[in-house]
Write an enzyme that holds these catalytic residues in place. Structure first.
Site, PDB file in Angstrom:
ATOM      1  N   ASP A   8       0.836  -1.204   0.000  1.00 18.32           N
ATOM      2  CA  ASP A   8       0.000   0.000   0.000  1.00 18.32           C
ATOM      3  C   ASP A   8       0.875   1.260   0.000  1.00 18.32           C
ATOM      4  OD1 ASP A   8      -2.299   1.522   0.125  1.00 18.32           O
ATOM      5  OD2 ASP A   8      -3.102   0.540   1.914  1.00 18.32           O
TER       6      ASP A   8
ATOM      7  N   ASP B  51     -10.870   1.848  -3.159  1.00 18.19           N
ATOM      8  CA  ASP B  51     -11.384   1.595  -1.810  1.00 18.19           C
ATOM      9  C   ASP B  51     -12.900   1.565  -1.805  1.00 18.19           C
ATOM     10  OD1 ASP B  51      -9.009   1.274  -0.585  1.00 18.19           O
ATOM     11  OD2 ASP B  51      -8.972   3.205   0.440  1.00 18.19           O
TER      12      ASP B  51
HETATM   13  C1  DGJ Z   1      -5.857   1.828   1.986  1.00 20.62           C
HETATM   14  C2  DGJ Z   1      -6.255   0.633   1.183  1.00 20.62           C
HETATM   15  O1  DGJ Z   1      -6.717   1.024  -0.066  1.00 20.62           O
HETATM   16  C3  DGJ Z   1      -7.279  -0.181   1.962  1.00 20.62           C
HETATM   17  O2  DGJ Z   1      -7.718  -1.250   1.187  1.00 20.62           O
HETATM   18  C4  DGJ Z   1      -6.661  -0.636   3.239  1.00 20.62           C
HETATM   19  O3  DGJ Z   1      -5.607  -1.530   2.977  1.00 20.62           O
HETATM   20  C5  DGJ Z   1      -6.163   0.557   4.027  1.00 20.62           C
HETATM   21  N1  DGJ Z   1      -5.309   1.392   3.247  1.00 20.62           N
HETATM   22  C6  DGJ Z   1      -5.422   0.103   5.249  1.00 20.62           C
HETATM   23  O4  DGJ Z   1      -4.873   1.144   5.935  1.00 20.62           O
END
Ligand code: DGJ
Length: 709
Positions: A436, A501
């Site tokens: 991430d 997300d």
């Molecule tokens: C952002 C990501 O896009 C989410 O899926 C998740 O992993 C969060 N970060 C976790 O902090």
């Protein structure tokens, strides 16, 4: 003159003297000799203009009389060498690959251009400072000429939880510039643009597409020059002083990827898809259906709950279990712990072993979340090494999600993170890493005080490469607050992207459709979220959520412990359906169809996958909102085998809502046989659907009856 030719595309490069220029990028020219091509495209000298016609060079040159945007921006101390003019010194052609060495002896610069045509045209360039003084590089953009008939542009905007929004605008005199300074390829400015004949659609019109494989800052300029020529230039966006070439040093551009099709945007996208599928690292195994813990438990890591989730997941057919954020350091919420990549004794008192063993004993793979480029000021690593933050001395750092970027171009910081990840992956049986990256770069300076995004991005790529070398069995996902870092630079070293997300199926319909212009479905993470979407508050049926995720790399991001037995059964049925179809979904040609709008916003859209040999197809039609007419339109499916007969059926569960089946077209009950030609020309009447619902059509080519003896 050099000609690179495939079945659908030809690129003609003039490297006969000055800076190399592309004379033609489009459909194959067939039988014509070089001098006839040159004469056919020779331009007149305009009245009251420069006496020579400046070529539209791949790296455009002000010094040659090009008055549009120059490709190379830079200078030596005192402002010298600001307007170079290169001459081609050598050309090496090897099949569909061409390497051109060009030199400017006055400016003391060498520019190497590498072009290759296969599923896409790739162009990259390396600049070398051959002089005795430093050369301050402002940017190096690669330009491809567009045909005169490319009068319309399609490009992308977006935001967090709302990525890949398609924009269309006329491609007319002046420039359209897209600039990204966020340090990631971003939700806001995807480095992707298409140009085409006016009104081009999914299956009609000539279309050109360009993508810069840069994982950080970039600039795209689409320009129609005063003389009518069209060009799209793409390059890394460099901050002042970010790249300074000392004598003998080089700078290499990110690779520019370009696709062309004479028959619409869907076939143009196949160039990008096929290029990705041809990567030696492209995942070949069936994409495992996964469960991700993020929207199920967030930071609430509790072994009993996590193992119960694993039990439920395995029971309904999940194949990979991904433990998201919250397992390490002091990470009980998003304010602390980033950078401390050691298992939290609070969240996992006995380490990760018990959970991993449990997951593996259930027959699932295990995946884990990391965000290696980041630190929280509230972390042990920051307390020990505040100098490792990618910030600018003398200013208060601007936080984002309570975090700072870690300067991976600093060798000590790099080694620290690399060692922590090696310990994590070496010490546990981990199959998958969700990588991430959750903030923009702001005033990101390296240790020397100069802008650091370029070096940071190179370090991220290097770190991923090193980990892949050491752990060849581990798959990696590129995530950046969802789809904030989707580019071929990252995809050269990752196996999946987290698309967004947003797990709201209605939003996902357009997010995934936008991204499908660049990525094939198997690389696109698509999860079935909770009933009420966490990012929008909208509620959708399980059918709509599941059908929306069906085609991508399927996952679940929902606390399975909350489901009723009936919901679990239905979810299991969707997982089984996906597993049954994924050989087709993840190897066939992804297809989109132009929505019918009746003059307003389209109320529904269709997309799917055709088997490469056109023996089978799966099409999802989604009713996005109430119709703009009393009943929906006919769905026309071009591009199938015109002479084959297809049995068309609606896959169960059909999602026809509450409408009585005797009021729907009869084929929805018992199927229909239609030829590929008739599916393209006549089409098939869609049933009336409730808004925010979807159906899945399955097409199977009937075996041809044996000829009568
Ligand atoms: C952002 C990501 O896009 C989410 O899926 C998740 O992993 C969060 N970060 C976790 O902090």
């Amino acid at each position: 003159m050099h000609r690179l030719i495939t079945a659908t595309t030809e690129v003609v490069v003039d490297a006969s003297g000055g800076a190399p220029a592309i004379l033609h990028w489009g459909s194959p020219l067939g039988d014509i000799d070089d001098s006839t091509i040159a004469r056919a495209v020779e331009r007149p000298v305009a009245r009251n203009a420069i006496d020579t016609v400046a070529p539209l060079a791949i790296v455009a040159e002000h010094g040659s009389g090009h008055l549009g945007r120059p490709g190379l921006d830079g200078h030596r101390p005192g402002g010298r060498a600001w307007s170079p003019r290169f001459a081609t010194e050598s050309a090496e052609a090897d099949g569909q690959r061409l390497v051109l060495r060009t030199v400017d002896r006055v400016a003391e610069l060498e520019l190497l251009l590498e072009l290759e045509l296969s599923d896409v045209l790739t162009v990259a360039s390396t600049l070398t400072n051959t002089g005795a003084s430093r050369y301050l590089l402002g940017g190096l953009m690669l330009g491809l000429p567009l045909a005169d008939q490319a009068e319309e542009l399609l490009w992308f905007t977006g935001r967090w939880a709302g990525e890949f929004v398609v924009q269309r605008s006329p491609f007319t005199h002046g420039t359209l510039a897209v600039e990204n300074r966020s340090g990631r390829s971003t939700q806001e400015h995807l480095p992707l643009v298409f140009a085409g004949t006016p009104g081009f659609g999914e299956w009609h019109g000539e279309v050109w597409g360009l993508h810069l494989g840069a994982s950080a800052n970039h600039r795209m300029v689409a320009e129609v020059l005063p003389d009518g020529r069209r060009v799209v230039q793409f390059g890394e966006l460099l901050h002042p002083g970010e790249v300074v070439l000392e004598p003998g040093q080089t700078y290499r551009t990110p690779t520019l990827y370009a696709t062309h099709a004479g028959d619409g945007a869907t076939p143009a996208s196949w160039g990008f898809h096929r290029h990705l599928r041809a990567r030696p690292t492209h995942p070949r195994s069936p994409r495992p259906v996964l469960v991700n813990t993020w929207e199920a438990v967030y930071f609430d890591h509790d072994l009993a709950m996590l193992t119960a989730l694993a039990d439920r997941a395995a029971a309904i057919g999940v194949e990979r279990y991904v433990l998201d954020d919250g397992w390490f350091g002091s990470r009980r919420d998003d304010t602390s712990g980033l950078g401390d990549w050691v298992v939290s004794p609070v969240a996992h008192p006995h380490g990760l072993g018990p959970l991993i063993d449990h997951v593996r004993a259930l027959g699932m793979q295990f995946g884990i979340w990391v965000e290696p480029e980041m630190i929280n000021p509230d972390s042990d690593v920051y307390r020990a090494h505040p100098e490792w933050a990618l910030t600018t001395d003398g200013y208060e750092a601007i936080l984002s999600r309570h975090q700072l970027v870690l300067d991976l171009a600093n060798p000590s910081a790099y080694d620290h993170v690399r060692d922590a990840l090696v310990d994590l992956l070496g010490g546990h049986h981990i199959d998958f890493v969700k990588w991430d990256m959750n903030r923009h770069h702001v005033q990101a300076s390296g240790a020397d005080g100069a802008a650091g995004t370029h070096a940071q991005t190179a370090a991220v790529h290097r770190l991923l490469d090193e980990l892949r070398r050491r752990f060849p069995g581990v798959e990696f996902e590129s995530c950046s607050s969802g789809g904030g870092r989707v580019d071929f630079g990252m995809l050269a070293r990752t196996d999946r992207v987290w698309t967004s997300d947003c797990n709201d199926a209605l939003e996902r319909q357009s997010i995934q459709r936008g991204l499908s212009m660049l990525l094939p479905p198997e690389l696109m993470g698509a999860h079935i979220g909770p009933r009420r979407a966490h990012t929008t508050g909208r509620t959708h049926s399980l059918d709509f959520r599941a059908v929306t995720a069906l085609i991508g790399h399927l996952g679940i991001e929902w606390n399975l412990l909350d489901l009723s037995p009936a919901e679990l059964d239905r979810l299991a049925a969707y997982l089984a359906l996906h597993r049954r179809l994924r050989h087709l979904l993840h190897h066939g040609d992804a297809v989109r169809f132009d929505p019918v709008s009746n003059g307003s916003r389209p109320s529904g859209q269709a997309n799917g996958v055709y088997a490469a040999d056109r023996s089978e197809a799966v099409i999802v039609y989604a009713q996005l909102r109430t119709g703009d007419s009393l009943t929906p339109h006919r769905l026309r499916l071009p591009g199938l085998d015109p002479d084959a007969t297809y049995g068309v059926t609606l896959l169960d569960p059909p999602g026809l809502g509450a409408r009585a089946s005797d009021r729907q077209p009869s084929w929805t009950a018992d199927g229909i046989d239609l030829s590929g030609r008739h599916l393209a020309v006549l089409g098939l009447q869609l049933p009336a659907l409730d808004p925010e619902s979807a159906i899945v059509l399955h097409l199977e080519r009937r075996t041809r009856p044996a000829p009568a003896t």
